[in-house]
Design a protein around this motif. Structure first.
Motif, PDB file in Angstrom:
ATOM      1  N   LEU A  34     -20.933 -25.495 -46.513  1.00 35.88           N
ATOM      2  CA  LEU A  34     -21.412 -25.515 -45.137  1.00 35.88           C
ATOM      3  C   LEU A  34     -22.354 -24.331 -44.920  1.00 35.88           C
ATOM      4  O   LEU A  34     -22.004 -23.180 -45.205  1.00 35.88           O
ATOM      5  CB  LEU A  34     -20.221 -25.423 -44.171  1.00 35.88           C
ATOM      6  CG  LEU A  34     -20.533 -25.269 -42.681  1.00 35.88           C
ATOM      7  CD1 LEU A  34     -21.252 -26.501 -42.152  1.00 35.88           C
ATOM      8  CD2 LEU A  34     -19.257 -25.016 -41.884  1.00 35.88           C
ATOM      9  N   LEU A  35     -23.560 -24.620 -44.436  1.00 37.32           N
ATOM     10  CA  LEU A  35     -24.548 -23.585 -44.124  1.00 37.32           C
ATOM     11  C   LEU A  35     -24.721 -23.535 -42.614  1.00 37.32           C
ATOM     12  O   LEU A  35     -25.026 -24.557 -41.988  1.00 37.32           O
ATOM     13  CB  LEU A  35     -25.896 -23.906 -44.779  1.00 37.32           C
ATOM     14  CG  LEU A  35     -25.906 -24.126 -46.299  1.00 37.32           C
ATOM     15  CD1 LEU A  35     -27.274 -24.608 -46.748  1.00 37.32           C
ATOM     16  CD2 LEU A  35     -25.542 -22.839 -47.013  1.00 37.32           C
ATOM     17  N   SER A  36     -24.550 -22.359 -42.034  1.00 37.60           N
ATOM     18  CA  SER A  36     -24.674 -22.204 -40.592  1.00 37.60           C
ATOM     19  C   SER A  36     -25.589 -21.011 -40.300  1.00 37.60           C
ATOM     20  O   SER A  36     -25.287 -19.884 -40.707  1.00 37.60           O
ATOM     21  CB  SER A  36     -23.291 -21.985 -39.965  1.00 37.60           C
ATOM     22  OG  SER A  36     -23.393 -21.768 -38.585  1.00 37.60           O
ATOM     23  N   ALA A  37     -26.718 -21.268 -39.613  1.00 32.75           N
ATOM     24  CA  ALA A  37     -27.704 -20.221 -39.356  1.00 32.75           C
ATOM     25  C   ALA A  37     -27.775 -19.903 -37.868  1.00 32.75           C
ATOM     26  O   ALA A  37     -27.988 -20.800 -37.040  1.00 32.75           O
ATOM     27  CB  ALA A  37     -29.077 -20.667 -39.859  1.00 32.75           C
ATOM     28  N   LYS A  38     -27.560 -18.617 -37.540  1.00 35.03           N
ATOM     29  CA  LYS A  38     -27.738 -18.161 -36.150  1.00 35.03           C
ATOM     30  C   LYS A  38     -27.669 -16.636 -36.114  1.00 35.03           C
ATOM     31  O   LYS A  38     -27.119 -15.996 -37.018  1.00 35.03           O
ATOM     32  CB  LYS A  38     -26.664 -18.761 -35.226  1.00 35.03           C
ATOM     33  CG  LYS A  38     -25.241 -18.322 -35.513  1.00 35.03           C
ATOM     34  CD  LYS A  38     -24.285 -18.914 -34.486  1.00 35.03           C
ATOM     35  CE  LYS A  38     -22.853 -18.457 -34.772  1.00 35.03           C
ATOM     36  NZ  LYS A  38     -21.901 -19.002 -33.789  1.00 35.03           N
ATOM     37  N   ASP A  39     -28.259 -16.049 -35.081  1.00 35.16           N
ATOM     38  CA  ASP A  39     -28.186 -14.607 -34.829  1.00 35.16           C
ATOM     39  C   ASP A  39     -28.565 -13.758 -36.044  1.00 35.16           C
ATOM     40  O   ASP A  39     -27.882 -12.794 -36.392  1.00 35.16           O
ATOM     41  CB  ASP A  39     -26.767 -14.223 -34.359  1.00 35.16           C
ATOM     42  CG  ASP A  39     -26.341 -14.965 -33.101  1.00 35.16           C
ATOM     43  OD1 ASP A  39     -27.242 -15.318 -32.302  1.00 35.16           O
ATOM     44  OD2 ASP A  39     -25.141 -15.191 -32.920  1.00 35.16           O
ATOM     45  N   GLY A  40     -29.626 -14.150 -36.732  1.00 39.13           N
ATOM     46  CA  GLY A  40     -30.131 -13.343 -37.843  1.00 39.13           C
ATOM     47  C   GLY A  40     -29.244 -13.339 -39.075  1.00 39.13           C
ATOM     48  O   GLY A  40     -29.316 -12.409 -39.883  1.00 39.13           O
ATOM     49  N   ALA A  41     -28.430 -14.377 -39.230  1.00 39.42           N
ATOM     50  CA  ALA A  41     -27.545 -14.437 -40.398  1.00 39.42           C
ATOM     51  C   ALA A  41     -27.326 -15.878 -40.825  1.00 39.42           C
ATOM     52  O   ALA A  41     -27.357 -16.800 -40.002  1.00 39.42           O
ATOM     53  CB  ALA A  41     -26.202 -13.778 -40.098  1.00 39.42           C
ATOM     54  N   LEU A  42     -27.107 -16.049 -42.124  1.00 40.44           N
ATOM     55  CA  LEU A  42     -26.731 -17.350 -42.680  1.00 40.44           C
ATOM     56  C   LEU A  42     -25.291 -17.226 -43.172  1.00 40.44           C
ATOM     57  O   LEU A  42     -24.965 -16.333 -43.961  1.00 40.44           O
ATOM     58  CB  LEU A  42     -27.652 -17.733 -43.843  1.00 40.44           C
ATOM     59  CG  LEU A  42     -27.346 -19.074 -44.528  1.00 40.44           C
ATOM     60  CD1 LEU A  42     -27.605 -20.240 -43.577  1.00 40.44           C
ATOM     61  CD2 LEU A  42     -28.171 -19.232 -45.803  1.00 40.44           C
ATOM     62  N   THR A  43     -24.422 -18.104 -42.683  1.00 42.64           N
ATOM     63  CA  THR A  43     -23.018 -18.101 -43.083  1.00 42.64           C
ATOM     64  C   THR A  43     -22.766 -19.301 -43.988  1.00 42.64           C
ATOM     65  O   THR A  43     -23.130 -20.428 -43.654  1.00 42.64           O
ATOM     66  CB  THR A  43     -22.086 -18.167 -41.855  1.00 42.64           C
ATOM     67  OG1 THR A  43     -22.360 -17.063 -41.005  1.00 42.64           O
ATOM     68  CG2 THR A  43     -20.622 -18.103 -42.279  1.00 42.64           C
TER      69      THR A  43
END
Length: 372
Positions: A34-43
């Protein structure tokens, strides 16, 4: 979703999370990360339903969003990109598609919706404490070799962690056994661990913890409940289900009255065991130890290949004794000892033997003998 990230940062995070993903699974979403991008970060997050690893890394997020991609395929692509490359990930308007660009390379990858991705981290944790990476590594490193691989006794397929009082001092103890050998290590209990339930950390989680420790910066946060455990290594988070079983009363197999003491030089002994075991049978791997005053004779007899004998100087204070052990198990235990000597406390050829660096050492090993 549109995000740009350095290849090295993405590879490091993928290197941690993709190992959890089983290569063969009947549930398609479990093959994905799972790739989640927000607030200047990729989780990034991956799970096999028993174990979940999450890692956050800095990235340039042009458009927040989330999707899932095949974990091993993505890892292999990023691994093969040139060092220093920038990687662009963009989920296009087409459902089920993501475009990865880097330099002149372009990949269109099939994706699955993030809403299908399972969450195994929900639930409260009753205890929380912190451990230095070196302490956590030592707890695992000195005991994991004795974890059983026998699936029928699933409650032995991990490391048993619990707190107890030892001579008035609270200690955190790790124990592993496969029925033939037992490893036990303890260290002062960290603040917050008092009263924690005794838990069994599964083998796969043990392996991943050891890998994450290598990159750990600062203390490792540990949270646990009766059925889950979570480790926080900076930006990496590992959550695992625990083995639902009762660990046996290991105290009953730790001998207390072994009065025959053998002290040998650890390296000299290990190399001699390794040499004579060269001709032992693969099935038995039995090495006989013949003990007498200031002398230890190691011998192996194999009807198919012949025999081997090696004599060592040793400090032994009991009557003559012949006892046999599995050579592999002897070598595993001697590798765990930190001092230059190994202390064996013996009783008789049919009873368990105690092995330590010295009297009162925090690490203790028990080895069942073999008939020779």
């Amino acid at each position: 979703m549109k995000v740009t990230i350095e290849r090295a940062a993405l590879l490091r995070a993928l290197g941690h999370v993709h190992r959890v993903v089983e290569r063969r699974t009947t549930i398609p979403i479990l093959a994905n990360v799972l790739l989640s991008a927000k607030d200047g970060a990729l989780t990034l997050k991956a799970t096999d339903l028993d174990l979940e690893i999450t890692e956050k890394t800095a990235a340039e997020v042009s458009q927040p969003g989330a999707t899932t991609l095949p974990a091993h395929t993505l890892y292999d692509i990023v691994r093969k990109l040139p060092e220093g490359a920038q990687v662009s990930l963009e989920a296009t308007g087409d459902a089920g598609q993501l475009t990865l660009r880097s330099g002149r390379s372009r990949f269109n990858l099939s994706s699955l919706p993030e809403s299908d991705f399972p969450d195994v981290t929900s639930g409260d944790f009753s205890h929380k404490f912190a451990l230095a990476p070196a302490d956590l590594k030592r707890l695992i490193e000195k005991t994991q070799f004795a974890i059983s691989s026998e699936e029928t006794r699933y409650y032995l397929n991990g490391i048993y962690l619990h707190t107890l009082d030892v001579e008035g001092r609270p200690m955190l103890r790790a124990v592993a056994t496969d029925g033939h050998r037992l490893a036990r290590l303890e260290l002062p209990a960290p603040e917050g661990s008092a009263g924690m339930p005794g838990i069994i950390l599964p083998r796969k989680a043990v392996t991943e913890v050891m890998r994450l420790i290598e990159d750990a910066q600062g203390e490792v946060s540990v949270e646990l409940s009766i059925n889950k455990m979570r480790f926080t290594f900076g930006d990496a988070l590992l959550t695992t289900k625990l083995i639902d079983g009762t660990f046996p009363d290991y105290g009953r197999v730790i001998p207390a009255g072994n009065d025959k003491r053998l002290t040998v030089e650890r390296d000299v002994f290990a190399k001699a065991v390794d040499r004579v075991s060269t001709i032992s049978s693969e099935r038995g791997r039995a090495v006989k130890l013949s003990l007498s005053d200031s002398k230890l004779v190691l011998s192996v007899t194999n009807p198919d290949q012949g025999s081997a004998v090696e004599e060592l100087e040793a400090d032994y204070d009991g009557p003559p004794l012949d006892i046999g052990f599995n050579a592999r198990y002897l070598l595993d235990i001697t590798q765990q000892l930190d001092s230059d000597t190994a202390l064996f406390k013996l009783a008789d050829p049919g009873s368990p033997t105690l092995v330590q660096d010295r009297d009162g050492a925090t690490a203790l090993y028990v080895l069942m003998p073999m008939r020779v």
